[in-house]
Structure formats: structure tokens, C-alpha cells
Scaffold this active site. Structure first.
Site, PDB file in Angstrom:
ATOM      1  N   LYS A 115     -36.390 -75.666 -45.207  1.00  0.00           N
ATOM      2  CA  LYS A 115     -35.621 -74.421 -45.143  1.00  0.00           C
ATOM      3  C   LYS A 115     -35.539 -73.887 -43.722  1.00  0.00           C
ATOM      4  CE  LYS A 115     -35.712 -72.650 -49.841  1.00  0.00           C
ATOM      5  NZ  LYS A 115     -36.038 -71.532 -50.724  1.00  0.00           N
ATOM      6  N   LYS A 197     -31.083 -85.549 -54.302  1.00  0.00           N
ATOM      7  CA  LYS A 197     -31.154 -84.652 -55.457  1.00  0.00           C
ATOM      8  C   LYS A 197     -29.870 -83.845 -55.626  1.00  0.00           C
ATOM      9  CE  LYS A 197     -33.684 -80.624 -56.774  1.00  0.00           C
ATOM     10  NZ  LYS A 197     -34.593 -79.567 -56.404  1.00  0.00           N
ATOM     11  N   LYS A 200     -27.724 -77.209 -55.819  1.00  0.00           N
ATOM     12  CA  LYS A 200     -26.697 -76.203 -56.128  1.00  0.00           C
ATOM     13  C   LYS A 200     -25.912 -75.794 -54.901  1.00  0.00           C
ATOM     14  CE  LYS A 200     -30.441 -72.822 -56.537  1.00  0.00           C
ATOM     15  NZ  LYS A 200     -31.210 -72.099 -57.542  1.00  0.00           N
TER      16      LYS A 200
END
Ligand code: TRP
Length: 331
Positions: A115, A197, A200
Site C-alpha cells: 500500500k 488476484k 476490486k
């Protein structure tokens, strides 16, 4: 334990449209605990602000996430459904646990490293201590079991370490939780790049299937899904695209990989992709309908949040008074 029931806690961020990866990997499993466990499911809005949020969107998504929990089968009478910021003890215990968490431990968290790369303009202290707040969420309810996706395993390990450290210093205070990672659904991968993966926030809209996608969208995305040139429906590590579609199909139909291989024996990928799309769209349709119904009644959602927060706060208070006493705060 509450009464004779073990305690389950999990949280989902109100940070955007949930994918079938979130659904199959986490939320769908939540309801299987409702009967035999005391369950707390939390919309973690305090975690969401570790990255910048548009206020109106954060508010809307908080409602949406709660509605989605319910639409996915969580009955508010059998589960405590609430919003994290409505129970101030989360932030309070989060701060306290910060003081029992090491800089080095937090520095090793892979999600923090990821992040901080992605949000390099805003590497704030909350992003760094995110796992401590998550530990507080869990330990606050004396949680036994935490159903989460595999990407949260490291955070869960840290929560256990923090709990054990506190117990070692002050004597038994927190229950040490176990993770529950669903093995039957595993990780759902991107439809466009099946080695990473399904996320979203993927910019390629064809790579991600959202729970609230229309049937047309679902079908289009599966039609475009990346496969390989073998034209054989077979589960294998060197066939990530086909294997991912098989996992999704299995999750929605309950069929085993062998059954799926037999079903599509001699058929091309076109038929297979259509079948996966249909199964997925059919599985999501009732969720979508129920979601729309719930979102049309804000007052009901607010009543659910309020009742959930009251119930959660009751149990949180018990842990907090124990923690305050142990640390040495004046009562
Ligand atoms: N970090 C979790 C995620 O991103 C969300 C979360 C916050 C959580 N607190 C939790 C999950 C406590 C389980 C238990 O998926």
C-alpha cells in the site's frame, strides 16, 4: 465464549465494489457460523480512512457494505452487524495495543509495503498501524475464530502475537484467535491475468466480476476471460486461466473438479465459459435483488446498525474494563 458459544469476528472494508473473490473467499462463509457461534461482522470504516476517501462515497459504501452483508445471507437477528466507528472502543484499544506492538513487526507487513507503494503520496501513520487496529477489532470481543481471506493471514498472526504478548505481561486478558481460511474456494484470480488476484481496484474492468454486476456484464466478462490454447477443460497449475474458471464454477455449482472435467469433455472453451458465466450470474441474482430491496430502506439499515453497535459495545465494555484495570489506569 458467550454463553456456550464460541465467538466469530470478521470485518470488511467499505472501500468499493466487492468482487466475487470477496464473496466466495470470505462473505459467503460468514453465514455458516451464524447458528453455532456468536458472530460479530463489522464494516471497518476506521480502516478505510488509511487511504483517502471521498466523504459522501465513504458514507454510501458503509450503507452498501452492510446491505451486502445482509443480502449475502447474514440475518441481523442471528448476527451482530455493525459499523466500526460506532463503537469507540475499537479506536481506544487500537491505541493501547499500539504500545505493545513493535515498529519492526509493523514494518514487515507485506500489505503495508504494497500500500505504501500504491499510495506513495500518503504513507500516513494509520496505514502503518492498520494491523494493530485490526488486532483490536478481534481481541476486543474475545474472538475465537476469524474468517478471512488468505491475504490477511499475516495480520492475523500479528493479532495473535500482540494478544499473547499482552497476556504474558498482565496475565490472561485476551482469547487468542484462530484464523479460518476457506480452502474450498481459495483465491479467485483476475479473469484477464489469471496469475494475479482478482482485485476490486483493477483498472481493467473485464478482469473483475463484482457481486452487483448485471447478468450481461457477468456474461461479457467471462466470455472475454483469458484461457490458453489447449482447448481442454482440465485443472492444472500450468493452466491458470482455465483452473481459475473451474474454481469459480465449482464454488457456484458445488461440482468437483473431476465432475467439471467430465461435463466439458470434448467441448470447447466457448461452452465452458458460457456455463461459468451462467452459474455465476444465477448465483449472484438473488443477492443483487435483495441488495436493491435493502438499499431502498435506509431507516431499516440504520436500525440494524444501531442495534448492532449497542450489542457490540456491551461486549466491548467488558474487555475494556479488564484491559484498563490490568494496564493500571485509574478507574
Ligand atoms: N483487514 C481486513 C481486510 O482488508 C479487514 C478487517 C479489519 C478485518 N478488521 C478485521 C478482518 C478484523 C478480520 C478481522 O480484509
Amino acid at each position: 465464549m458467550i454463553g456456550d458459544k464460541k465467538i466469530v469476528f470478521s470485518g470488511v472494508q467499505p472501500s468499493g465494489n466487492l468482487t466475487i473473490g470477496n464473496y466466495l473467499g470470505a462473505i459467503k462463509n460468514f453465514s455458516r457460523f451464524s447458528e453455532d457461534y456468536k458472530t460479530f461482522y463489522c464494516v471497518v470504516d476506521l480502516h478505510a480512512i488509511t487511504v483517502r476517501q471521498v466523504p459522501a462515497e465513504l458514507r454510501r459504501r458503509t450503507y452498501e457494505t452492510l446491505a451486502l452483508y445482509m443480502a449475502c445471507g447474514l440475518d441481523e437477528k442471528k448476527n451482530t452487524l455493525f459499523v466500526q466507528s460506532h463503537v469507540p472502543a475499537h479506536a481506544e484499544l487500537g491505541w493501547m495495543l499500539d504500545c505493545y506492538t513493535m515498529f519492526g513487526e509493523l514494518s514487515r507487513m507485506t500489505q503495508f509495503k504494497d500500500k505504501s507503494q500504491k499510495h506513495s503520496q500518503n504513507i500516513n501513520a494509520g496505514l502503518f498501524t492498520y494491523p494493530t487496529l485490526m488486532a483490536a477489532d478481534i481481541l476486543l470481543y474475545q474472538t475465537d475464530i476469524v474468517p478471512v481471506g488468505v491475504d490477511q493471514r499475516q495480520h492475523l498472526e500479528l493479532a495473535r502475537d500482540i494478544g499473547m504478548r499482552f497476556n504474558q505481561i498482565y496475565g490472561d486478558t485476551f482469547t487468542i484467535p484462530e484464523g479460518y481460511m476457506s480452502t474450498d474456494t481459495m483465491k479467485i484470480m483476475s479473469l484477464a491475468e489469471p496469475t494475479s488476484k482478482m482485485s476490486k481496484s483493477d483498472t481493467n474492468q473485464n478482469a473483475v466480476v463484482y457481486i452487483l454486476d448485471s447478468k450481461d456484464d457477468v456474461m461479457r466478462k467471462f466470455k472475454k476471460a483469458v484461457t490458453d490454447s489447449e482447448a481442454c477443460v482440465r485443472y492444472s497449475e500450468d493452466k491458470p486461466g482455465v483452473s481459475n474458471l473451474m474454481s469459480i464454477y465449482r464454488a457456484f455449482t458445488g461440482k468437483s473438479f473431476e465432475e467439471i472435467e467430465r461435463e466439458f469433455d470434448g467441448k470447447g472453451y466457448g461452452d465452458f465459459k458460457m456455463a461459468v458465466g451462467e452459474a455465476c450470474a444465477d448465483g449472484l441474482a438473488p443477492v443483487r435483488d435483495e441488495f436493491a430491496r435493502l438499499m431502498a430502506d435506509k431507516a431499516h439499515l440504520e436500525a440494524v446498525m444501531k442495534a448492532g453497535a449497542d450489542e457490540a459495545a456491551y461486549f466491548a465494555r467488558k474487555t475494556m474494563s479488564k484491559v484498563r484495570r490490568k494496564i493500571g489506569f485509574v478507574n
